[in-house]
Design an enzyme around this catalytic site. Sequence first.
Site, PDB file in Angstrom:
ATOM      1  N   TYR A  46      28.719 -13.052 -14.169  1.00 31.17           N
ATOM      2  CA  TYR A  46      29.301 -13.555 -15.661  1.00 31.17           C
ATOM      3  C   TYR A  46      30.733 -13.159 -15.807  1.00 31.17           C
ATOM      4  O   TYR A  46      30.832 -11.967 -16.044  1.00 31.17           O
ATOM      5  CB  TYR A  46      28.373 -13.054 -16.511  1.00 31.17           C
ATOM      6  CG  TYR A  46      26.996 -13.975 -16.839  1.00 31.17           C
ATOM      7  CD1 TYR A  46      26.574 -14.703 -16.061  1.00 31.17           C
ATOM      8  CD2 TYR A  46      26.652 -13.868 -18.212  1.00 31.17           C
ATOM      9  CE1 TYR A  46      25.557 -15.465 -16.281  1.00 31.17           C
ATOM     10  CE2 TYR A  46      25.521 -14.755 -18.425  1.00 31.17           C
ATOM     11  CZ  TYR A  46      24.818 -15.463 -17.351  1.00 31.17           C
ATOM     12  OH  TYR A  46      23.950 -16.602 -17.703  1.00 31.17           O
TER      13      TYR A  46
ATOM     14  N   ASP B 195      17.788 -21.795 -22.763  1.00 27.72           N
ATOM     15  CA  ASP B 195      17.960 -20.418 -22.979  1.00 27.72           C
ATOM     16  C   ASP B 195      18.179 -19.860 -24.325  1.00 27.72           C
ATOM     17  O   ASP B 195      18.266 -20.555 -25.093  1.00 27.72           O
ATOM     18  CB  ASP B 195      19.325 -19.647 -22.129  1.00 27.72           C
ATOM     19  CG  ASP B 195      20.482 -20.396 -22.753  1.00 27.72           C
ATOM     20  OD1 ASP B 195      20.494 -21.627 -23.017  1.00 27.72           O
ATOM     21  OD2 ASP B 195      21.525 -19.663 -22.969  1.00 27.72           O
ATOM     22  N   GLU B 196      17.594 -18.567 -24.715  1.00 27.80           N
ATOM     23  CA  GLU B 196      17.979 -17.735 -25.714  1.00 27.80           C
ATOM     24  C   GLU B 196      17.552 -18.700 -26.956  1.00 27.80           C
ATOM     25  O   GLU B 196      18.332 -18.561 -27.958  1.00 27.80           O
ATOM     26  CB  GLU B 196      19.228 -17.354 -25.810  1.00 27.80           C
ATOM     27  CG  GLU B 196      19.463 -16.403 -24.550  1.00 27.80           C
ATOM     28  CD  GLU B 196      21.113 -16.010 -24.646  1.00 27.80           C
ATOM     29  OE1 GLU B 196      21.527 -14.869 -24.245  1.00 27.80           O
ATOM     30  OE2 GLU B 196      22.024 -16.905 -25.213  1.00 27.80           O
TER      31      GLU B 196
ATOM     32  N   ARG C 191      32.402 -22.983 -26.666  1.00 26.79           N
ATOM     33  CA  ARG C 191      32.896 -22.180 -27.820  1.00 26.79           C
ATOM     34  C   ARG C 191      34.397 -22.233 -27.772  1.00 26.79           C
ATOM     35  O   ARG C 191      34.923 -22.190 -29.198  1.00 26.79           O
ATOM     36  CB  ARG C 191      32.643 -20.716 -27.232  1.00 26.79           C
ATOM     37  CG  ARG C 191      31.358 -19.966 -27.281  1.00 26.79           C
ATOM     38  CD  ARG C 191      30.243 -21.293 -26.943  1.00 26.79           C
ATOM     39  NE  ARG C 191      29.042 -20.258 -27.277  1.00 26.79           N
ATOM     40  CZ  ARG C 191      28.341 -19.701 -26.387  1.00 26.79           C
ATOM     41  NH1 ARG C 191      28.544 -19.822 -25.186  1.00 26.79           N
ATOM     42  NH2 ARG C 191      27.046 -19.329 -26.569  1.00 26.79           N
TER      43      ARG C 191
ATOM     44  N   GLU D 128      33.005 -17.438 -25.297  1.00 31.99           N
ATOM     45  CA  GLU D 128      33.357 -16.927 -26.602  1.00 31.99           C
ATOM     46  C   GLU D 128      34.809 -16.256 -26.778  1.00 31.99           C
ATOM     47  O   GLU D 128      35.463 -16.224 -27.896  1.00 31.99           O
ATOM     48  CB  GLU D 128      32.314 -15.699 -26.747  1.00 31.99           C
ATOM     49  CG  GLU D 128      30.976 -16.209 -27.004  1.00 31.99           C
ATOM     50  CD  GLU D 128      30.163 -16.370 -25.791  1.00 31.99           C
ATOM     51  OE1 GLU D 128      29.055 -16.344 -25.682  1.00 31.99           O
ATOM     52  OE2 GLU D 128      30.712 -16.428 -24.662  1.00 31.99           O
TER      53      GLU D 128
ATOM     54  N   ASP E 247      26.947 -26.320 -27.693  1.00 31.49           N
ATOM     55  CA  ASP E 247      26.357 -25.203 -27.824  1.00 31.49           C
ATOM     56  C   ASP E 247      26.680 -25.021 -29.450  1.00 31.49           C
ATOM     57  O   ASP E 247      27.135 -25.927 -30.019  1.00 31.49           O
ATOM     58  CB  ASP E 247      27.293 -23.941 -27.327  1.00 31.49           C
ATOM     59  CG  ASP E 247      26.445 -22.814 -26.817  1.00 31.49           C
ATOM     60  OD1 ASP E 247      25.954 -22.283 -27.920  1.00 31.49           O
ATOM     61  OD2 ASP E 247      26.027 -22.623 -25.814  1.00 31.49           O
TER      62      ASP E 247
ATOM     63  N   HIS F  55      20.698 -23.059 -29.199  1.00 32.25           N
ATOM     64  CA  HIS F  55      22.158 -22.891 -28.958  1.00 32.25           C
ATOM     65  C   HIS F  55      22.544 -24.378 -29.471  1.00 32.25           C
ATOM     66  O   HIS F  55      23.485 -25.221 -28.859  1.00 32.25           O
ATOM     67  CB  HIS F  55      22.440 -22.834 -27.515  1.00 32.25           C
ATOM     68  CG  HIS F  55      22.691 -21.402 -27.046  1.00 32.25           C
ATOM     69  ND1 HIS F  55      23.694 -20.449 -27.610  1.00 32.25           N
ATOM     70  CD2 HIS F  55      21.722 -20.615 -26.311  1.00 32.25           C
ATOM     71  CE1 HIS F  55      23.328 -19.394 -26.896  1.00 32.25           C
ATOM     72  NE2 HIS F  55      22.079 -19.360 -26.075  1.00 32.25           N
TER      73      HIS F  55
ATOM     74  N   TRP G  96      31.573 -17.861 -19.706  1.00 26.63           N
ATOM     75  CA  TRP G  96      31.232 -18.329 -21.043  1.00 26.63           C
ATOM     76  C   TRP G  96      32.498 -18.148 -21.769  1.00 26.63           C
ATOM     77  O   TRP G  96      33.453 -17.386 -21.680  1.00 26.63           O
ATOM     78  CB  TRP G  96      30.297 -17.262 -21.209  1.00 26.63           C
ATOM     79  CG  TRP G  96      28.857 -17.444 -20.882  1.00 26.63           C
ATOM     80  CD1 TRP G  96      28.339 -16.639 -19.748  1.00 26.63           C
ATOM     81  CD2 TRP G  96      27.998 -18.780 -20.940  1.00 26.63           C
ATOM     82  NE1 TRP G  96      27.136 -17.099 -19.330  1.00 26.63           N
ATOM     83  CE2 TRP G  96      26.805 -18.527 -19.682  1.00 26.63           C
ATOM     84  CE3 TRP G  96      28.132 -19.821 -21.499  1.00 26.63           C
ATOM     85  CZ2 TRP G  96      25.805 -19.303 -19.765  1.00 26.63           C
ATOM     86  CZ3 TRP G  96      26.940 -20.890 -21.372  1.00 26.63           C
ATOM     87  CH2 TRP G  96      25.762 -20.450 -20.548  1.00 26.63           C
TER      88      TRP G  96
END
Length: 618
Positions: A430, A336-337, A166, A482, A195, A270, A480
């Site tokens: 996290y 994931d996701e 990110r 972001e 990502d 991702h 993470w």
Amino acid sequence: MSKYFTYILFFLLIGFNLQVVAQNYHFVPQPESVSFTDDAFVLDKNTKVVVPKKFQGVLIPYLAEKFHKDLGLNLTYSYRNPEVGEKHILFRLDKRLSVRDEGYLLEVQPASIVVTAKDYGGLFNGFQTLRQTFPLENSGTVKVLGMTVKDNPRFGWRGIMLDVSRHFQPKEFILKHIDVLSSYKVNKFHWHLTDDQGWRIEIKKYPNLTEKGAWRADRTGVSWWQREEATAEEPKTVGGFYTQEDIKEVIAYAKVRNVEVIPEIDIPGHSKALVASYPHLFCYDESDANFEVAVGGKAPDNAVCAGKDTTYEFLEGVIEEVAALFPSKYLHIGGDECNKTNWKKCPYCQGVKTENNLKDEEELQSYFIQKVHKIVKAQNKTMIGWDEILSGQGAPGATIMAWRRGGHNPQITAPKNGYPTIMTSYKYMYLSQVQGPTQMEPEGPKVVLPLSKVYAHEPIPEELTPEEVNRVLGNEACLWGEFTPTQEHCEYMLYPRALASAEVSWSDPNVKDWKRFQTALEDSQFKRLDREQVNYAKSMYTVYASYALDELKSEAYVYLNTETVGYDIFYTTDGEDPTTASVKYKGNFIAPPKTLVKAGLFNKEGRLLGSVTEIRLK
């Protein structure tokens, strides 16, 4: 004064001084057992350092660097045993020692300091404990209190994940924090390299991954979730990537510091930077999808096609290069996701689904994961995936990172179903979540993860049997990226919570204690982070303010709280900043609506420890 009284006074003072020194040894993570004696080792320029011959090439340069940096000492180093009567620090291997892998025995006596272990990791970790006895000033002479420390890691996996996709962080930043984290016995560096917003690893077979995939349009100053997609015409100026030479340098640096570097290539979701670089990996041959690297927020059309043979051929080329580059036995493939919307419309995906009698897209993801798993196994690597890879038909033979909670319980189901499992609970680990009152912290998820909550985490679920507990490899904290656009912000989110995670991962729960940990931070560890020029957060000193409005009586009940112990909260209701001359908080109080309450945490000397909290009773 009699001689007898003088001797008694002398020994009382010596004992008192030793006690003071002992109290100043605030270890993080806390060792399994520590016992002190009333003598000391004098460490000075005449001290000889002896290491095992097999490790002299890596351990001597590292020790020399740290003794010089920490204490200003240039010592003598050798693999030859010390002479009789020669003052020394000895690093010794003993396969018969009753410690686990990476455990150690540290013995400080007047004539010697001895670190004994079964392996390199134990010698390294024993030295990190010894380093925490050193003063912060380069004094040239150090008295190390006599002691015996026997220590073992609770878990073999003590990890930190850093997302550089990110927001790219330069190689020098990675090296700095591997050095800092390893000093707290963190031994796994999980590198999230790809990502939607950037591909950060050079793949020689597919140069477009970094020529295009590592760069995105600038949206600086626009909130992460409010950013508009990039256009093809825009200049792409934000990003960066690591060459394979960069990565080799990081791996070699980490190895000296007992840290294993685990790469992550996040697929099938991702993957916006991947499909932007090579659009033929997308589900449709022709599409009006946006094939620009994502600039932030959610990225639509970010999954590779699960139905095309070319997808797996391409990924095989990527995985071969990654596997050859990283000596770790692990390779993380994400999983994931994954947004499967396009799979439901894709003729290739639906064709594979029909041919293989797959009942839904969850089983199609299992099909994808299992094909990738074969590629990973062909490179003699163990595949790691986030717990979503358990959906459908699972991924037998893989290692699971169990992050989801609430409606999901992979921390229980994964080990119960035979999977080696690494605990990465988003509720406790996290670190991208803010660590103080949301209105007082930088932009981030509107969830508060304070330092004390990280420290209180228990990775082992009560529901597991002893056999299932043995499948829990360890614990990992994840940052993470972001909301970490700068190196300073990244450090702010990592520290001191990474130290709390390190103690959760290393120390036996029986020796953990929040008050001791808080004292360790305040009396020594913050100063050590200062010395390493780490921009750590002081959010632990923030006051949390809340209120309940009684509309019937037109008054508000105000509550103030803090996670630290041993300090007092003072507050005002007249708009002035609080001091120790203000009202001391002793329990909830009543104030009229629209009052501006200001509160702060103060020590006994009257110093404000954190920022002043403000809350308007609307």
